[in-house]
Write an enzyme that holds these catalytic residues in place. Structure first.
Site, PDB file in Angstrom:
ATOM      1  N   ASP A   1      -3.057 -10.506  -2.276  1.00 11.23           N
ATOM      2  CA  ASP A   1      -3.605  -9.975  -1.029  1.00 11.23           C
ATOM      3  C   ASP A   1      -5.073  -9.617  -1.245  1.00 11.23           C
ATOM      4  O   ASP A   1      -5.485  -9.288  -2.371  1.00 11.23           O
ATOM      5  CB  ASP A   1      -2.819  -8.733  -0.618  1.00 11.23           C
ATOM      6  CG  ASP A   1      -3.128  -8.251   0.792  1.00 11.23           C
ATOM      7  OD1 ASP A   1      -2.361  -8.567   1.706  1.00 11.23           O
ATOM      8  OD2 ASP A   1      -4.146  -7.540   0.963  1.00 11.23           O
TER       9      ASP A   1
ATOM     10  N   ASP B   1      -4.710 -12.554   3.849  1.00 13.66           N
ATOM     11  CA  ASP B   1      -5.927 -12.027   4.468  1.00 13.66           C
ATOM     12  C   ASP B   1      -7.169 -12.305   3.637  1.00 13.66           C
ATOM     13  O   ASP B   1      -8.268 -11.878   3.995  1.00 13.66           O
ATOM     14  CB  ASP B   1      -5.794 -10.528   4.733  1.00 13.66           C
ATOM     15  CG  ASP B   1      -5.142  -9.757   3.604  1.00 13.66           C
ATOM     16  OD1 ASP B   1      -4.840 -10.365   2.560  1.00 13.66           O
ATOM     17  OD2 ASP B   1      -4.918  -8.544   3.764  1.00 13.66           O
TER      18      ASP B   1
ATOM     19  N   HIS C   1       0.817  -1.222   0.000  1.00 14.25           N
ATOM     20  CA  HIS C   1       0.000   0.000   0.000  1.00 14.25           C
ATOM     21  C   HIS C   1       0.849   1.270   0.000  1.00 14.25           C
ATOM     22  O   HIS C   1       0.332   2.352  -0.280  1.00 14.25           O
ATOM     23  CB  HIS C   1      -0.909   0.048   1.228  1.00 14.25           C
ATOM     24  CG  HIS C   1      -2.029  -0.948   1.214  1.00 14.25           C
ATOM     25  ND1 HIS C   1      -2.864  -1.117   0.133  1.00 14.25           N
ATOM     26  CD2 HIS C   1      -2.443  -1.835   2.162  1.00 14.25           C
ATOM     27  CE1 HIS C   1      -3.747  -2.064   0.417  1.00 14.25           C
ATOM     28  NE2 HIS C   1      -3.506  -2.520   1.629  1.00 14.25           N
TER      29      HIS C   1
ATOM     30  N   HIS D   1      -6.561  -7.032  -0.343  1.00 15.81           N
ATOM     31  CA  HIS D   1      -6.674  -5.604  -0.641  1.00 15.81           C
ATOM     32  C   HIS D   1      -5.815  -5.257  -1.857  1.00 15.81           C
ATOM     33  O   HIS D   1      -4.760  -5.849  -2.071  1.00 15.81           O
ATOM     34  CB  HIS D   1      -6.217  -4.770   0.569  1.00 15.81           C
ATOM     35  CG  HIS D   1      -6.961  -5.090   1.822  1.00 15.81           C
ATOM     36  ND1 HIS D   1      -6.386  -5.794   2.862  1.00 15.81           N
ATOM     37  CD2 HIS D   1      -8.229  -4.817   2.196  1.00 15.81           C
ATOM     38  CE1 HIS D   1      -7.279  -5.928   3.828  1.00 15.81           C
ATOM     39  NE2 HIS D   1      -8.404  -5.359   3.441  1.00 15.81           N
TER      40      HIS D   1
END
Length: 444
Positions: free
Chosen positions: A260, A347, A223, A262
């Site tokens: 991931d 995740d 990120h 996200h």
């Protein structure tokens, strides 16, 4: 096989403060804008980190090796690396911790404990598994290949305030914190990834089947945008490694897979106009940070070298297997990479608290096994995984352990952990629609 003991730069610190249940709202934390911190402190202190050594030995026609394994007593011999099937590095960032924060200092130790318990370390596997212990931190220049110097310098300057306050918030949106050790431990995390890239590339000069690399590191990185931190991430570990592979090893074409839950917006942004780094992200539609739309495909010369595939909530093993076969494989074959790097976020597991996909431990075994084979088919086996998310310690540690089994060519033990009874029907029609749309956009 364990190599020389590496002493971490920092031990665990008791810098724990209470937080609200919402991880984006903090108490007892001072907010710091690290870029303006640099403006206030124009003096940029140079790091006492030795530049990596370069050797003239070439691999194939254009790939060079940055370390002289035969001469440096602090590094394993090339023969030891050649015998390995899995090579990993550990940078747990024990001083970088916020009480009750999901991205905690318990994550990497949980993985290491699981590897020990399941007899997947060199203690039990001998030369099949190697832990790199004596790697160097990344240099500031390594980081500045991706991130702005203003951000890097500002974060370093902010460590004084972190030391004074105990903990500070360095991301304006809230979830990214820093302690007094964050800067150095983030350099160490990035360095752990660079050492694996160096080692895998070196072995690929002598073997058609180099070991898979796995950087068990934190803080995570995908990120972190070029101008600053974001979403628990400080430096873009995968992005830094991608530039390193290009600049140091001459590996021009880098294929990055990010599974991931996200969207890896930081990696996406770093290479959005770069035709030589292909970024492919699968992520839950509508999840943090809200980027990664299916029509975001790159810009300028990089148009077409970014593929974003948002999956509907509830997508699981069947969806990801189809995505791998119908999207990831043809995309990689078309791109013809020199190395594959993976932002490995766990995740998406059905037990993870921060999202609502239905991946299982078996899903991650499949991904690790298939990506390793893809690297063998396309780029001499050169493949390095980087830990990103994963916040249920049990599902995280079991899934990483099963990834190790995949690298070793062993049977998955996911059935001993996964509980099919908690799964529900996947949104197959919506998954199929998303896959067909992305295939049309990218002519797959």
């Amino acid at each position: 096989m364990e190599l020389q003991t590496f002493r971490p730069l920092f031990s665990a610190r008791n810098m724990l403060f209470s937080v609200q249940s919402d991880p984006c709202k903090w108490k007892n934390c001072q907010r710091i804008d690290v870029s303006t911190e640099f403006v206030r402190h124009r003096h940029f202190q140079k790091q006492a980190i030795v530049w990596r050594k370069h050797c003239s030995k070439s691999i194939g026609a254009s790939i060079s090796c940055s370390y002289s394994f035969e001469k440096d007593p602090n590094l394993p011999s090339i023969q030891k690396l050649t015998d390995a099937r899995v090579m990993y590095s550990v940078a747990p960032a024990m001083g970088h911790n916020q009480e009750a924060h999901p991205e905690s200092h318990l994550r990497v130790p949980a993985i290491v404990s699981a590897l020990e318990k399941m007899k997947l370390t060199s203690k039990f596997r001998g030369s099949e598994v190697i832990e790199l212990k004596n790697f160097k931190p990344a240099s500031v220049n390594d980081i500045a290949n991706v991130h702005s110097k203003a951000y890097v310098a500002g974060l370093e300057q902010a460590m004084d305030k972190a030391s004074e306050k105990g903990i500070i918030v360095i991301d304006g949106t809230g979830p990214t914190y820093a302690t007094a050790s964050t800067f150095q431990e983030s350099l160490l995390a990035a360095g752990a990834g660079l050492a694996l890239v160096d080692s895998v590339v070196a072995v690929s000069a002598k073997s058609q089947n180099p070991p898979a690399g796995f950087a068990l590191i934190r803080p995570p990185g995908h990120h972190a945008i070029p101008k600053g931190p974001m979403g628990f991430c400080v430096f873009g570990n995968v992005a830094v490694a991608a530039r390193h592979a290009q600049l140091v090893h001459g590996l021009k074409r880098v294929f990055i897979i990010d599974f991931d839950v996200h969207h890896g917006n930081g990696t996406n942004d770093a290479f959005y106009d770069d035709p030589d780094i292909f970024f492919l992200s699968t992520h839950q539609d509508g999840s943090y940070p809200g980027t990664g739309k299916i029509d975001e495909v790159g810009h300028g010369n990089g148009e077409g070298a970014t593929l974003n595939l948002p999956l509907p909530g509830g997508s699981g093993d069947n969806a990801m297997r189809t995505v791998f076969d119908e999207v990831i494989v043809p995309c990689a074959q078309k791109f013809k990479p020199d190395i594959i790097l993976v932002s490995a976020g766990y995740d998406g597991h059905v037990l993870d608290p921060l999202a609502s996909l239905q991946f299982t431990t078996g899903t991650y075994y499949m991904l690790a096994s298939n990506i390793k084979q893809l690297a063998k088919d396309l780029c001499g086996g050169r493949c390095v995984f980087f830990l990103e998310g994963g916040y249920n310690l049990d599902s995280l540690s079991y899934s990483v352990a099963d990834s190790f089994r995949a690298f070793l060519g062993e049977k998955s033990l996911a059935s001993e952990f996964d509980n099919p009874a908690i799964l529900y029907e996947e949104p197959s029609a919506r998954v199929k629609q998303a896959i067909q749309k992305v295939k049309h956009i990218h002519s797959l």
